[in-house]
Design an enzyme around this catalytic site. Structure first.
Site, PDB file in Angstrom:
ATOM      1  N   SER A 147     -38.511  19.229  51.220  1.00 14.60           N
ATOM      2  CA  SER A 147     -37.495  18.186  51.246  1.00 14.60           C
ATOM      3  C   SER A 147     -37.075  17.872  52.680  1.00 14.60           C
ATOM      4  O   SER A 147     -37.919  17.467  53.475  1.00 14.60           O
ATOM      5  CB  SER A 147     -36.321  18.582  50.357  1.00 14.60           C
ATOM      6  OG  SER A 147     -35.651  17.440  49.892  1.00 14.60           O
ATOM      7  N   ASP A 162     -40.327  11.724  42.177  1.00 17.57           N
ATOM      8  CA  ASP A 162     -39.440  12.709  42.777  1.00 17.57           C
ATOM      9  C   ASP A 162     -38.002  12.472  42.312  1.00 17.57           C
ATOM     10  O   ASP A 162     -37.472  11.365  42.421  1.00 17.57           O
ATOM     11  CB  ASP A 162     -39.528  12.622  44.300  1.00 17.57           C
ATOM     12  CG  ASP A 162     -38.870  13.792  44.994  1.00 17.57           C
ATOM     13  OD1 ASP A 162     -37.625  13.903  44.901  1.00 17.57           O
ATOM     14  OD2 ASP A 162     -39.581  14.589  45.625  1.00 17.57           O
ATOM     15  N   HIS A 210     -38.856  18.193  41.940  1.00 17.65           N
ATOM     16  CA  HIS A 210     -38.557  18.145  43.366  1.00 17.65           C
ATOM     17  C   HIS A 210     -38.846  19.516  43.965  1.00 17.65           C
ATOM     18  O   HIS A 210     -38.316  20.520  43.500  1.00 17.65           O
ATOM     19  CB  HIS A 210     -37.097  17.767  43.599  1.00 17.65           C
ATOM     20  CG  HIS A 210     -36.746  17.587  45.055  1.00 17.65           C
ATOM     21  ND1 HIS A 210     -37.318  16.611  45.839  1.00 17.65           N
ATOM     22  CD2 HIS A 210     -35.907  18.278  45.861  1.00 17.65           C
ATOM     23  CE1 HIS A 210     -36.830  16.683  47.069  1.00 17.65           C
ATOM     24  NE2 HIS A 210     -35.976  17.690  47.112  1.00 17.65           N
TER      25      HIS A 210
END
Length: 493
Positions: free
Chosen positions: A230, A337, A386
Site C-alpha cells: 500500500s 482493490d 487489499h
C-alpha cells in the site's frame, strides 16, 4: 441477503481509514492504549498483523550435526526480527522518537529483502493530530516491541516462503506519515497552522537504514529487493532509484529491484473540495498535493522533470512514474482493490450500488489492466482485497495457474538471464499474470468472503446480489449458481 452481504463485507473490508477528529491534540507523551491499532486508515493500509513464529534452523550451513549428535544445551536460534534504532538520532519518527528497523540476519546469504510498512498519511494539523491520537504507533516508536515475527514473504519458514525464507530480512516500521517521501525535520518554532510540531522524514529513514546495514554486510549483497504494501508500495516506487544509487556509492555490486504490493493507485474520479480538512473529504490527489509541501517530499528526479512546477504530485501514481524508473519492478495489484473503491465512496455491502458506482467498478478492472500493460512483471488477480505479500496464505492465490511465489521465482530467473526489458517470459515460467475475467471475485482462488453471522463463505452470486444487482437481468440465478459460476470464472485464476 443485503444484510448478510453487508456484514460479510464489513469483515472483507477490514482495512480502515483515519478518524475525522479535528479537535484532537497530540499529548506530550503517548497514551499506552493498545486499542489504537483498531483506528481507521485511509485509503488503504491496514496495519500489518502480528506475524507467526518461524524457524530458520533448516538453513543450509547452520548446523552439520546429525540428530544423534545434537547438543541439547544449545538453544535454537530465534527467527524473530530484532529491533535496531537508527544511529543517526537526528532522523526520527513524527513525534521525535527514534526511528529504526527490525532485522533477521541470515548468515552467509547475499540476498536482502527490505520491507516498507504501509499506513496512508497525514497532511495538515487536523489529520496529523487525529492520527497521533488514534494510531500512535504510525507516528512514534515509543511502544515498538523489541522483536517482530515475519509472515508471508517476510517469513523465515520455507513452506510459507519457499524462495526468500533464508535471506536477510529487514522490516522498516512506518512512523513518518509521508508515504516514505519526507525530508522535513521539526521546525525550530511551533507556530503556524500546519502540523509544525511533527517531523516528516520517511525518505531519510530509508537512507539511514541502508547506512546502518553496512556493518551487517549489505555491501556484499548480490540482490536487494525493496518491497512494500500500500503506502509502503508507493514508497518503493518513490525510493528505489535512490536506494540503488546509495548502494552503488557505498561500493555494493547489488542488483536493486522493487516489489510493489497494492500501491499502484489510479487518480480519483471524485470531485471534492480542494480545501478538504480531513481524510474523508479529501481525495488522495489533494492529500498528496497538500502533503508534499508539509513533508518537503522528494520524488525521483527523472519523473519530476516530466511535470511542470505544481504537478509533481503525479509522480506518486505508479502508472505516471513507472516509465522513468530504471530498476526492475514487480507489481502486485488487485484489480478491484478495496482502497481504490473507498476513494470513490464505494463501500460494498453497505448499500445497493448505484448504476454509476457499478459502472465505475466494472471499469476499474479494465483501467487497472490498461495501466499495467507496459509493466514487465505483474500479478493482478480479479479479486476484492487489499495487500497480499505479508499474509500467511499468500501462496493460496493463483493467476492462470501460477502462484505469486512461483512468479517471483520466475522473475528472479528472468533477471539473472537479462530478460528484464521483455514481456517474453522464460519457457514455462510466466511473470506477466493478469486475470482475464471481468468480475470482482471471478478468480476461483480469490480470498474467501465470510459471513460473520454464520461463518460460511459467500459465493460470487451472493456477493453480486448484495451489491443490489438484478441477477435475472444479468442472466444469472442464485438457484443455479453452480453452472453459472463455473462459466463466469472459467477465464480466471
Amino acid at each position: 441477503m443485503n444484510l448478510l452481504c453487508h456484514v460479510a463485507f464489513l469483515l472483507l473490508l477490514g482495512g480502515v481509514s483515519c478518524q475525522n477528529n479535528r479537535n484532537a491534540k497530540p499529548s506530550s507523551k503517548l497514551s499506552k492504549k493498545t486499542s489504537s491499532q483498531s483506528a481507521e486508515l485511509t485509503p488503504g493500509d491496514e496495519p500489518q498483523s502480528a506475524p507467526v513464529v518461524v524457524d530458520l534452523s533448516k538453513e543450509s550451513g547452520t548446523s552439520g550435526r546429525s540428530s544423534s549428535q545434537q547438543a541439547p544445551a544449545l538453544p535454537k536460534p530465534s527467527d524473530d526480527m530484532k529491533l535496531h534504532f537508527l544511529k543517526n538520532t537526528q532522523v526520527t519518527c513524527n513525534d521525535g522518537t527514534a526511528a529504526g528497523f527490525y532485522l533477521k540476519e541470515s548468515k552467509g546469504s547475499k540476498r536482502w529483502l527490505i520491507f516498507l510498512e504501509g499506513g496512508w498519511c497525514c497532511y495538515n494539523k487536523e489529520t496529523c493530530n487525529s492520527r497521533y491520537k488514534n494510531i500512535p504507533r504510525l507516528m512514534s516508536s515509543s511502544e515498538w516491541s523489541q522483536t517482530r515475527k515475519g509472515t508471508g514473504i517476510l517469513s523465515a519458514q520455507a513452506d510459507e516462503n519457499p524462495h526468500w525464507w533464508n535471506t536477510n530480512i529487514v522490516f522498516i516500521p512506518y512512523c513518518s506519515s509521508d508515504v516514505w517521501s519526507g525530508t522535513a525535520p521539526p521546525p525550530k518554532t511551533k507556530q503556524g497552522k500546519d502540523a509544525a510540531e511533527y517531523s516528516f522524514m520517511g525518505s531519510l529513514i530509508i537512507r539511514e537504514v541502508i547506512k546502518d546495514l553496512v556493518p551487517k554486510g549489505i555491501k556484499q549483497a548480490k540482490v536487494v529487493m525493496l518491497a512494500g504494501t500500500s503506502a509502503g508500495g508507493t514508497g518503493v516506487l518513490l525510493n528505489i532509484e535512490k536506494v540503488s544509487s546509495q548502494l552503488e556509492q557505498l561500493g555494493a555490486d547489488a542488483q536493486v529491484r522493487g516489489l510493489v504490493d497494492s500501491g499502484w493507485f489510479l487518480e480519483s474520479k471524485q470531485q471534492k473540495a480542494p480545501e478538504c480538512p480531513d481524510t474523508i473529504s479529501c481525495t488522495p490527489t489533494d492529500a498528496i498535493k497538500k502533503g508534499l509541501r508539509l513533508w518537503n517530499g522528494v520524488i525521483p528526479e527523472k519523473c519530476r522533470q516530466q511535470y511542470k512546477k505544481g504537478e509533481e504530485w503525479q509522480c506518486f501514481f505508479g502508472h505516471k512514474l513507472y516509465s522513468s524508473l530504471t530498476s526492475p519492478l514487480f507489481v502486485v495489484q488487485w484489480l478491484f482493490d478495496e482502497e481504490q473503491l473507498r476513494v470513490e465512496n464505494i463501500y460494498i455491502g453497505g448499500q445497493s450500488l448505484s448504476e454509476q458506482q457499478w459502472t465505475y467498478m466494472q471499469n476499474l478492472g479494465k483501467e487497472l489492466k490498461n495501466s499495467l500493460k507496459d509493466v514487465t512483471a505483474v500479478f493482478a488477480p480479479s479479486c476484492l482485497s487489499h495487500t497480499l505479500i505479508t499474509k500467511s496464505n499468500w501462496m493460496d492465490l493463483q493467476v492462470k495457474g501460477t502462484t505469486l511465489s512461483r512468479a517471483l521465482q520466475c522473475w528472479d530467473k528472468s533477471l539473472q538471464e537479462a530478460n528484464r526489458n521483455s514481456k517474453t517470459a522464460l519457457k514455462g515460467c510466466p511473470i506477466y499474470l493478469i486475470d482475464n475475467c471481468q468480475w470482482p471475485q471471478c478468480n476461483p482462488t480469490c480470498p474467501a468472503l465470510i459471513d460473520l453471522t454464520t461463518n460460511q463463505e459467500l459465493t460470487l452470486l451472493q456477493v453480486l446480489a448484495g451489491m443490489g444487482l438484478d441477477l435475472k437481468k444479468l442472466g444469472l440465478d442464485l438457484k443455479q449458481e453452480g453452472s453459472s459460476l463455473t462459466g463466469m470464472v472459467s477465464n480466471g485464476g
